[in-house]
Write a protein that holds these residues in place. Structure first.
Motif, short mmCIF file in Angstrom:
data_model
loop_
_atom_site.label_atom_id
_atom_site.label_comp_id
_atom_site.label_asym_id
_atom_site.label_seq_id
_atom_site.Cartn_x
_atom_site.Cartn_y
_atom_site.Cartn_z
N LYS A 80 65.19 88.53 30.95
CA LYS A 80 63.67 88.85 30.72
C LYS A 80 63.56 88.55 29.15
CE LYS A 80 59.82 89.94 32.74
NZ LYS A 80 59.51 88.96 33.90
N THR A 81 62.83 87.83 28.73
CA THR A 81 62.40 87.49 27.21
C THR A 81 60.80 87.47 27.09
OG1 THR A 81 62.25 85.20 27.65
CG2 THR A 81 64.22 86.00 26.90
N THR A 82 60.76 87.63 25.85
CA THR A 82 59.18 87.76 25.38
C THR A 82 58.33 86.47 25.30
OG1 THR A 82 57.64 88.55 23.86
CG2 THR A 82 59.75 87.66 22.80
N LYS A 83 57.03 86.39 25.53
CA LYS A 83 56.37 85.13 25.60
C LYS A 83 55.07 85.40 24.86
CE LYS A 83 58.60 83.42 28.81
NZ LYS A 83 59.75 82.08 28.55
N THR A 84 55.46 86.31 23.67
CA THR A 84 54.47 86.72 22.94
C THR A 84 53.81 85.48 21.92
OG1 THR A 84 55.80 87.48 21.02
CG2 THR A 84 55.06 89.11 22.66
N THR A 85 54.58 84.55 21.54
CA THR A 85 54.18 83.44 20.86
C THR A 85 54.50 81.99 21.62
OG1 THR A 85 56.34 83.32 19.65
CG2 THR A 85 54.58 84.89 18.90
N LEU B 250 34.63 93.32 18.46
CA LEU B 250 34.84 94.50 18.78
C LEU B 250 35.51 94.69 20.37
CD1 LEU B 250 32.24 96.59 16.83
CD2 LEU B 250 34.44 95.91 15.93
N ASP B 251 34.52 94.01 21.08
CA ASP B 251 34.71 93.86 22.54
C ASP B 251 36.12 93.51 22.98
OD1 ASP B 251 32.36 95.06 23.46
OD2 ASP B 251 31.64 93.25 24.00
N PHE B 252 36.39 92.36 22.07
CA PHE B 252 37.91 91.57 22.12
C PHE B 252 38.94 92.74 21.67
CE2 PHE B 252 40.14 87.40 20.73
CZ PHE B 252 41.19 87.61 21.76
N ILE B 253 38.84 93.28 20.67
CA ILE B 253 39.66 94.31 20.14
C ILE B 253 40.05 95.50 21.42
CG2 ILE B 253 40.25 96.11 18.54
CD1 ILE B 253 38.94 94.64 16.42
N ASP B 254 39.01 95.86 21.93
CA ASP B 254 38.81 96.90 22.90
C ASP B 254 39.62 96.32 24.14
OD1 ASP B 254 38.00 98.95 21.47
OD2 ASP B 254 36.07 98.34 22.08
N VAL B 255 39.36 95.17 24.45
CA VAL B 255 40.05 94.74 25.72
C VAL B 255 41.45 94.37 25.65
CG1 VAL B 255 40.40 92.49 27.15
CG2 VAL B 255 38.13 93.44 26.50
N ALA B 256 41.76 93.89 24.45
CA ALA B 256 43.32 93.71 23.99
C ALA B 256 44.06 94.80 23.81
CB ALA B 256 43.58 92.86 22.77
N ARG C 53 55.31 94.00 25.57
CA ARG C 53 55.20 92.60 25.73
C ARG C 53 53.92 92.01 25.24
NH1 ARG C 53 58.53 92.90 31.19
NH2 ARG C 53 60.86 93.32 30.12
N THR C 54 52.89 92.67 25.31
CA THR C 54 51.39 92.39 25.20
C THR C 54 50.72 92.53 23.74
OG1 THR C 54 50.54 94.63 25.79
CG2 THR C 54 51.16 92.85 27.49
N ARG C 55 51.61 93.07 22.96
CA ARG C 55 51.34 93.55 21.33
C ARG C 55 50.51 92.36 20.73
NH1 ARG C 55 55.86 95.22 17.09
NH2 ARG C 55 57.11 93.04 17.26
N SER C 56 51.23 91.04 21.00
CA SER C 56 50.52 89.89 20.30
C SER C 56 49.19 89.76 20.55
CB SER C 56 51.47 88.66 20.68
OG SER C 56 51.34 88.25 21.94
N PHE C 57 48.80 89.86 21.79
CA PHE C 57 47.40 89.75 22.28
C PHE C 57 46.56 90.58 21.53
CE2 PHE C 57 43.87 89.96 25.81
CZ PHE C 57 43.36 88.83 25.34
N LEU C 58 46.88 91.94 21.10
CA LEU C 58 46.35 92.73 20.52
C LEU C 58 46.02 92.35 18.95
CD1 LEU C 58 44.58 95.43 19.48
CD2 LEU C 58 46.99 96.78 19.40
N PHE C 59 47.46 91.74 18.57
CA PHE C 59 47.15 91.15 16.96
C PHE C 59 46.32 89.95 16.76
CE2 PHE C 59 52.14 92.46 16.36
CZ PHE C 59 51.57 93.69 16.31
N PHE C 60 46.21 89.12 17.97
CA PHE C 60 45.23 87.92 18.07
C PHE C 60 43.98 88.46 17.81
CE2 PHE C 60 48.61 85.51 20.64
CZ PHE C 60 49.28 85.26 19.42
N ALA C 61 43.42 89.64 18.61
CA ALA C 61 42.01 89.90 18.61
C ALA C 61 41.93 90.75 17.27
CB ALA C 61 42.17 91.28 19.72
#
Length: 408
Positions: free
Chosen positions: A233-238, A39-45, A193-201
């Motif tokens: 500028k390109t995405t680095k999500t994956t 749950l912390d991981f989700i909140d951080v992301a 650009r940071t949405r993949s980090f949320l998906f990972f969490a």
């Protein structure tokens, strides 16, 4: 719960009980969360994502200075990962992040009883974005008889419609889907650009609920590497570095799970061409366009512009193997060139085609690796350079095929 914290512009609701993790999960599956650290991981992301989309990038696209304060159940543990988290944020968005943590009360219900899900058994969690790549991944799972939990996130009404269709297709093959609620926030910056980090969490939390230790990310190797040619500028999500950093975080947090990238050495065209005709007939439900997501003024039936980099890559990948008939409607359809394209998007159409021209040129003259931020530690494969070169050479042939069929 401690409700004394002050509400800020980017805090969803007052009180620890209304943290992003509670809104995203909506109470579902909490009884099966193995540890509050998820749950912390989700909140951080989520807090990183919220701050990212709530702060507009300036016209010169200079790095932003972004401060984040996250309530967690153990601030000491997360503070030990501060530098790594800021490094992840910096790589994903290019900004300067300052992430701090405060202790909060338990994020689980007062009468929480831990209850592990043991049946049915699942092999892994698969990230399902609604895009064409993850759709190809679902096909690989079906063909290999892999039992997976498909983890998705509701982005907006348009993308959710396509995602619903894909989830219905997966259900026909006994796949199980889990989609998380949308965070109701006003987006000032649409690059996300940071949405993949949320998906990972969210995927890690899902893996915890089902005692799974493998998470699959299906994205093509070309878009994952995404070189910034001519400072574009390109995405680095994956990107391989992104997964390396996130997996390093999981290790540091003593979480027994890993994220894998099975399509890292495949082109989008190869992935699409390997689909069965049945799956190809459902390609029209997948979403690709970056322009339509960022600019809702583009009003077309499919929601795909056809001239942004993701759309052009999709068209290149479909056309290289003669799969255009399975594709959808574009604002700039197959056959659009500099003479017949609409003046409203002529500039970006030209820019996107120039990007792939330069990309292909650098593949052919061998200088493409000068543009790539890849190192051996990002890969499990010792021959990663050979595999990457083979994938890029194949992409170069696909680009040549596309422009021979549809001259610019």
């Amino acid at each position: 719960m401690n409700n004394s914290r002050q509400n800020t512009s980017n805090e969803l609701l007052i009180g620890d009980s209304f943290l992003p993790s509670q809104i995203l999960l909506n109470g579902k599956g909490l009884e099966n969360i193995g540890d509050e650290i998820f749950l912390d991981f989700i909140d951080v992301a989520a807090k990183i994502f919220i701050e990212d989309v709530s702060n507009k990038v300036n016209s010169k696209d200079e790095p932003r200075n972004i401060d984040v304060i996250v309530p967690v159940t153990n601030a000491q543990i997360w503070t030990s990962q501060k530098k790594l988290l800021e490094r992840i944020g910096n790589f994903l968005s290019g900004d300067r992040w300052n992430i701090e943590f405060t202790n909060c009360n338990s994020k689980l219900p007062k009468f929480y009883i831990k209850s592990f899900i043991t049946t049915p058994a699942f092999d892994n969690v698969t990230l399902l974005s609604g895009g064409l790549d993850s759709f190809c991944g679902s096909y690989v799972n079906v063909e290999n008889k892999v039992q997976s939990i498909y983890c998705g996130y509701k982005i907006n009404k348009f993308e959710t419609k396509g995602l619903n269709e894909i989830h219905n297709i997966i259900k026909e093959y006994k796949g199980v889907s889990k989609r998380f609620n949308t965070l109701n926030i006003t987006k000032e910056e649409h690059t996300q650009r940071t949405r993949s980090f949320l998906f990972f969490a969210l995927a890690c939390a899902t893996a915890s609920m089902y005692n799974i230790n493998e998470i699959l990310l299906y994205e093509n190797g070309v878009l994952s590497l995404n070189p910034e040619l001519d400072s574009r500028k390109t995405t680095k999500t994956t990107h391989p570095k992104t997964l390396y950093l996130v997996n390093q975080l999981l290790t540091n947090l003593n979480l027994n799970m890993r994220i894998r990238h099975p399509f890292l050495f495949k082109t989008k065209g190869q992935m699409i061409n390997e689909l069965s005709d049945e799956f190809k007939n459902n390609i029209k439900f997948t979403n690709t366009c970056g322009k339509a997501r960022n600019n809702r003024k583009i009003k077309i039936k499919s929601g795909h512009c056809g001239f942004c980099i993701p759309c052009m890559l999709r068209k290149i990948s479909m056309a290289a193997y003669g799969n255009e008939k399975y594709d959808l409607e574009y604002n700039a359809p197959y056959g659009t060139n500099l003479e017949n394209c609409d003046i409203a998007f002529k500039s970006e159409f030209k820019s996107s085609n120039e990007y792939f021209r330069v990309f292909n040129e650098k593949i052919k003259d061998g200088t493409i690796f000068n543009e790539l931020d890849i190192r051996s530690k990002y890969y499990n494969e010792k021959n990663y350079l050979e595999l990457t070169k083979k994938m890029l050479d194949m992409f170069g042939k696909e680009v040549d095929t596309f422009y021979s069929k549809y001259p610019l």
